[in-house]
Enzyme design. Sequence first.
Site, PDB file in Angstrom:
ATOM      1  N   HIS A  27       0.615  -0.766  -0.260  1.00 57.30           N
ATOM      2  CA  HIS A  27      -0.291   0.031  -0.105  1.00 57.30           C
ATOM      3  C   HIS A  27       1.064   1.107  -0.341  1.00 57.30           C
ATOM      4  O   HIS A  27       0.310   2.044  -0.114  1.00 57.30           O
ATOM      5  CB  HIS A  27      -1.133  -0.058   0.927  1.00 57.30           C
ATOM      6  N   GLU A  85     -11.969  -9.768  -4.641  1.00 58.49           N
ATOM      7  CA  GLU A  85     -10.772  -9.724  -4.162  1.00 58.49           C
ATOM      8  C   GLU A  85     -10.450 -11.049  -2.881  1.00 58.49           C
ATOM      9  O   GLU A  85      -8.871 -11.747  -3.022  1.00 58.49           O
ATOM     10  CB  GLU A  85     -10.240  -8.915  -2.739  1.00 58.49           C
ATOM     11  N   ASP A 127      -5.319  -7.767  -4.192  1.00 58.92           N
ATOM     12  CA  ASP A 127      -5.626  -8.540  -3.382  1.00 58.92           C
ATOM     13  C   ASP A 127      -5.501 -10.237  -3.690  1.00 58.92           C
ATOM     14  O   ASP A 127      -5.909 -11.407  -3.272  1.00 58.92           O
ATOM     15  CB  ASP A 127      -6.473  -8.351  -2.377  1.00 58.92           C
ATOM     16  N   CYS A 155      -9.747  -2.507 -10.116  1.00 56.88           N
ATOM     17  CA  CYS A 155      -9.186  -1.211  -9.276  1.00 56.88           C
ATOM     18  C   CYS A 155      -7.640  -2.102  -9.170  1.00 56.88           C
ATOM     19  O   CYS A 155      -7.319  -0.911  -8.505  1.00 56.88           O
ATOM     20  CB  CYS A 155     -10.523  -0.908  -8.323  1.00 56.88           C
TER      21      CYS A 155
HETATM   22  C1  PEP Z   1      -6.943  -4.891  -4.558  1.00 59.63           C
HETATM   23  O1  PEP Z   1      -6.741  -5.457  -3.507  1.00 59.63           O
HETATM   24  O2  PEP Z   1      -6.455  -5.126  -5.717  1.00 59.63           O
HETATM   25  C2  PEP Z   1      -7.801  -2.978  -4.095  1.00 59.63           C
HETATM   26  C3  PEP Z   1      -7.523  -2.373  -5.162  1.00 59.63           C
HETATM   27  O3  PEP Z   1      -7.530  -2.929  -2.959  1.00 59.63           O
HETATM   28  P1  PEP Z   1      -5.979  -2.368  -2.279  1.00 59.63           P
HETATM   29  O4  PEP Z   1      -4.736  -2.392  -2.893  1.00 59.63           O
HETATM   30  O5  PEP Z   1      -6.326  -0.864  -1.161  1.00 59.63           O
HETATM   31  O6  PEP Z   1      -6.172  -3.230  -1.073  1.00 59.63           O
HETATM   32 MG    MG Z   2      -7.674  -4.857  -1.675  1.00 58.90          MG
END
Ligand code: PEP
Ligand code: MG
Length: 594
Positions: free
Chosen positions: A189, A431, A455, A502
């Site tokens: 992150h 996810e 994820d 996303c």
């Molecule tokens: C993902 O898991 O692809 C996502 C967009 O959420 P994050 O990266 O915040 O876990």
């Molecule tokens: Mg995620």
Amino acid sequence: MKYLKGIQASPGIAIAPVYLYDPEEFPVDQRRIDPSDIPVEKARLEEAIRAVSEDFAATRAHVEDILGKEHAQIFDAHLLILQDPMLLELTYPHIEKYNAEYAFWTTFQNLRRQFEAFQDDYLRERGADLLGIAKRVLAKLGNWEKVGLDRLPDKAIVVARDLMPDDMAHLQPDRVLGLVTEVGGSTSHAIILARGLEIPAVVSVANALSDARTGDIAIVDGRRGDFILNPDDKTLAQYRGLAERLRKRKAGLVDSRDLPAQTEDGVQVALQANVELPSEVHSAMDYGAEGVGLYRTEYLYLASDILPDEASQVTAYSQMARRIAPRPLVIRTLDLGGDKMSHVLNTQTEMNPFLGLRSIRLTLRHRDLFKVQLRAILKASAVGNVKLMLPLISGIDELREALAVLDDVREELTREGVPFDPQCPVGVMIEVPSAALIADQLAQEVDFFSIGTNDLIQYTLAVDRGNDLVSYLFEPFHPAVLRLIKCVVDAAHAENIPVTVCGEIAGDPHSGLLLVGMGVDKLSMTPSALPEVKRAIRNTSFKQLQALGEDVLNMQEIADIRVRVNATLSDDDDEMFIGGESGETTLQMRLSLF
Ligand code: PEP
Ligand code: MG
């Protein structure tokens, strides 16, 4: 000059002096004192302890209000330690010779060593709590000159062992020009946020901390994954030229922001932005985002020393919704846990945090916290095109439980006469493989899906997304991942609901095109990736992409899939990633970004 190799994590070039960053670094002033100063030093220490105790008591009350008694108990333990007369008794002998800061630090180090020697995990962890308490007392004594990413002395390339999202949540983007870490993966992150802020970054650079010194001039080449220390004049000149070329190319792409993301045969794809901080909305709009497809609200919590209350959340969400309207703002509920730990929540240390009390599991455990956020999101829905999204759903029961809480909140607001959009769409993130496999059931209960591939890949392939030791296995083109994506798209379309991706793969022109070919309706990505993905879409036909989507689902070898996907983009499209200066093949390098 020294070349160090890592994994490319955020594209772009940075040239600046190095700053070695150690979040644990804690210099404590050591001064011999005059016997006549002993009473003054004792009084300073007692005052600092009293002030920290007051702070803890206030935080305790705040946490009890929001999370309940159970979570406030940790502060009782802190208070017991601080108010134990033994603490002063152990420290006074050191004050006979030294200043209060040093005397107190000596006592704490002794205590900490005793705790660390315990066999019991729980008691050992209390040693870490002690350090936190000591730092607060030292801060009150005025000794704390800790430099965080919010207080860098000058513009710099930050070199660290690892970076956590809460380090990043405080970062000053105009001072941090580049990032280099010794460990970590490119979908951690902290690195996602670096991409959002357009800070070039390279991860997994062995020996970066031992080879670099604060003040060394360095180059971060985020496209290649290079970290170059003390470059010679020729290299510096080459990189300065390259940085300028990339800047110009980017400016040219931004000019395309008002053009539709439409294939040659007229199919439109909605391109949206992922944002972590409200300040990123600005660049999302500059790059032509058709809305925000993912707002990671947890950064509001990570950036703050207290839990943000309902009013401050309403303000944050409403301001953002107004700025973006009539375009949509998809607000994701809190996704804390995993690598995003809030010290305010005092979450327990877990053996496998990514498989633990993370995300929706955490918010369902802390209903009051969840309700405060849901109220704030719904209130913001009155002023803009707001959609609400639930992360990390792994089963239908969990989804229904979350929807029931949302119903309660809707009723509460209606009773109170508070305006909100009763039709505010609700979606889930897909996810977890279990969610992908029951997507047909989930699709009947919600208004949209958004596939979080960061994820989904991590959990499907059993590869920790932040662990550089296994990052070579983090493979978006693994047939299992592609099949799950296909399964989700089909299930959504059978129920007439749209699917977004996303995760980070949406922002890569190659995988982005493949996703479109597989039927994904919208792509949401880090803002600076939007122009390149749009350009790729405008240069291909949907027919061609559909054929690509069908072909790859019949392939077994990742290498074959890569070759097939690569053939869809023209060579010219590779320039941004590799600068066109070497003859190296770029695909492997680009894919390792994800
Ligand atoms: C993902 O898991 O692809 C996502 C967009 O959420 P994050 O990266 O915040 O876990
Ligand atoms: Mg995620």
